[in-house]
Scaffold this active site. Structure first.
Site, short mmCIF file in Angstrom:
data_model
loop_
_atom_site.label_atom_id
_atom_site.label_comp_id
_atom_site.label_asym_id
_atom_site.label_seq_id
_atom_site.Cartn_x
_atom_site.Cartn_y
_atom_site.Cartn_z
N CYS A 154 -0.14 -8.53 23.15
CA CYS A 154 -1.55 -8.78 22.87
C CYS A 154 -1.87 -10.18 22.36
O CYS A 154 -3.04 -10.54 22.24
CB CYS A 154 -2.06 -7.75 21.86
SG CYS A 154 -1.25 -7.84 20.24
N TRP A 175 -2.92 -13.15 20.18
CA TRP A 175 -3.81 -13.19 19.01
C TRP A 175 -4.98 -12.21 19.13
O TRP A 175 -5.88 -12.21 18.30
CB TRP A 175 -4.35 -14.60 18.81
CG TRP A 175 -3.31 -15.60 18.39
CD1 TRP A 175 -2.87 -15.85 17.13
CD2 TRP A 175 -2.57 -16.48 19.26
NE1 TRP A 175 -1.90 -16.83 17.15
CE2 TRP A 175 -1.69 -17.23 18.43
CE3 TRP A 175 -2.55 -16.70 20.63
CZ2 TRP A 175 -0.82 -18.19 18.96
CZ3 TRP A 175 -1.68 -17.64 21.15
CH2 TRP A 175 -0.83 -18.39 20.31
N GLY A 176 -4.97 -11.39 20.17
CA GLY A 176 -5.97 -10.34 20.29
C GLY A 176 -7.21 -10.71 21.06
O GLY A 176 -8.24 -10.06 20.91
N ILE A 192 5.51 -9.62 19.67
CA ILE A 192 6.77 -9.93 18.99
C ILE A 192 6.63 -11.22 18.17
O ILE A 192 7.63 -11.80 17.76
CB ILE A 192 7.95 -10.03 19.99
CG1 ILE A 192 7.57 -10.79 21.27
CG2 ILE A 192 8.40 -8.63 20.38
CD1 ILE A 192 7.55 -12.25 21.16
N CYS A 250 3.91 -27.71 34.64
CA CYS A 250 3.42 -26.40 35.08
C CYS A 250 2.14 -26.54 35.89
O CYS A 250 1.96 -25.85 36.91
CB CYS A 250 3.20 -25.49 33.88
SG CYS A 250 4.72 -24.95 33.08
#
Length: 393
Positions: A186, A188-189, A208, A364
């Site tokens: 999740c 920081w939500g 984690i 990236c």
């Protein structure tokens, strides 16, 4: 070309002011329209002696480490990596380090329950203030959706694009008030906060990262959301919907069957599971050695084939949506925020970290721009949606 690189990496004299290694590296880069000590923004400028020998001997790991050490520079790393990736030059310069990473991935479970917490400590617990400065207002550390929300047109800011992505996820899942939703990984939500605010659902999220959980609880204390510091394998309770945004890259192919089994046992019979993940075009072992050592330890990008095999015993694939090109723009937005905020963190984190993070974000971005890696959203159901599933636009 491989023979030239191998011979040059082992040493050699100088010819016309350049070493044989620099000549070999220059020939290799020319295949991607990149020059040594050229004037174009994507050209490489050598700042220290021995760079070519180091890179030719050590492959991508040495290439990134030499940049972190200030041994070479490039104005537009994103354009450099776009060209290198499109020309598929990495296939000719993997070095022994890549072979070792492939062997490790084949022999070991690099994402075991014990090892799974390493990426939390080394990457996600870097500092909440740092990530708050780089990300959007909701601290969404996954690909944004620049097409925009339904009826609102194309997004023009990172905040708008991230909210558009979160809203797209909610609509794909068909969220309704009162539903109970599980968020695997999740962060920081950001998703849980958005879904609770806009769609009236109750959310449970696992992470984690201690710092993510602590800040998430503080930021979303007014909403019906719960953060758990927990490995996904420990989950065993029922939810109306399951979502996972940008966490599957840490699961590893040896654990895909267990991951899908967990998602299935937690999902209601008439529920939906949305999996949002970066993916690779081919099925192969391991990951880039530099990314593994300096950014995402033990990470591994899935292929469609590997996800499909893991899904087969548990779900019907209702929808597969690729908007990987949007990750290029997302990473460039993160890089812009990072550069603007860097003076606040320079004293604490130092120049080598700056070069490492800049290299990470821009290499990236180049890989997504070259379409070498993708961003997929899978919508899965346990038994198939009666009458068929219709994707939210």
């Amino acid at each position: 070309m491989n023979e030239v690189i191998s011979e040059a990496a082992s040493g050699g004299g100088r010819q016309g002011g350049r070493s044989s290694a620099e000549d070999a590296l220059g020939q290799w880069l020319a295949l991607a329209d990149v020059r040594l000590d050229g004037e174009r923004p994507w050209d490489i400028r050598l700042l220290q002696p021995g760079v070519a020998e180091r890179v030719l001997a050590g492959g991508s790991l040495a290439f990134g480490e030499a940049y972190m050490d200030g041994a070479w520079s490039c104005e537009r790393l994103d354009e450099l990596f776009t060209r290198l990736t499109r020309a598929r030059l990495g296939e000719n310069m993997s070095g022994l380090s890549m072979a070792w990473h492939v062997l490790r991935a084949k022999l070991l479970n690099l994402q075991s329950p014990r090892r799974a917490w390493q990426v939390g400590r080394e990457h996600y617990d870097l500092g909440n203030d740092f990530y708050a400065a780089m990300l959007d207002a909701r601290m969404t550390y996954t690909c944004a959706y620049w097409q925009g929300s339904e009826g609102r047109g194309e997004a023009t800011t990172l905040d708008q694009a991230q909210e558009a992505k979160l809203d797209l996820v909610c609509r794909k899942l068909g969220l309704q008030p009162g539903m109970r939703v599980l968020d695997i990984g999740c962060g920081w939500g950001s998703f849980m906060g958005f879904a609770a605010e806009r769609y009236g659902v109750h959310c449970v999220g696992v992470t984690i990262s201690e710092q993510q959980a602590a800040l998430g609880r503080q930021r979303l204390a007014h909403l019906p959301v719960e953060f758990r510091l927990q490995d996904y394998r420990e989950l065993d309770e029922h939810f109306d919907r399951v979502v996972s945004l940008g966490m599957f890259e840490h699961v590893g192919h040896k654990n895909y069957p267990d991951y899908m089994a967990v998602a299935r046992r937690c999902l209601a019979e008439d529920g939906l599971f949305l999996l949002h993940t970066i993916g690779r075009n081919d099925t192969a072992e391991g990951t880039d050695p530099w990314i593994d050592r300096y950014v995402f330890p033990n990470g591994e990008l899935p292929s469609i084939a590997r996800i499909g095999r893991a899904v087969e015993p548990h779900f019907v694939v209702e929808d597969l949506h690729n908007f990987g090109a949007d990750y290029d723009r997302t990473l460039m937005a993160w890089h812009g925020n990072f550069e603007a905020a860097w003076p606040r963190f320079a004293g604490e984190l130092g120049e080598r970290f700056y070069r490492r993070w800049r290299y990470y974000l821009l290499c990236c971005a180049g890989a997504f721009r070259a379409r070498d890696i993708q961003l997929w959203q899978w919508v899965l159901s346990p038994r198939g949606v009666p009458g068929g599933y219709r994707r939210a636009s």
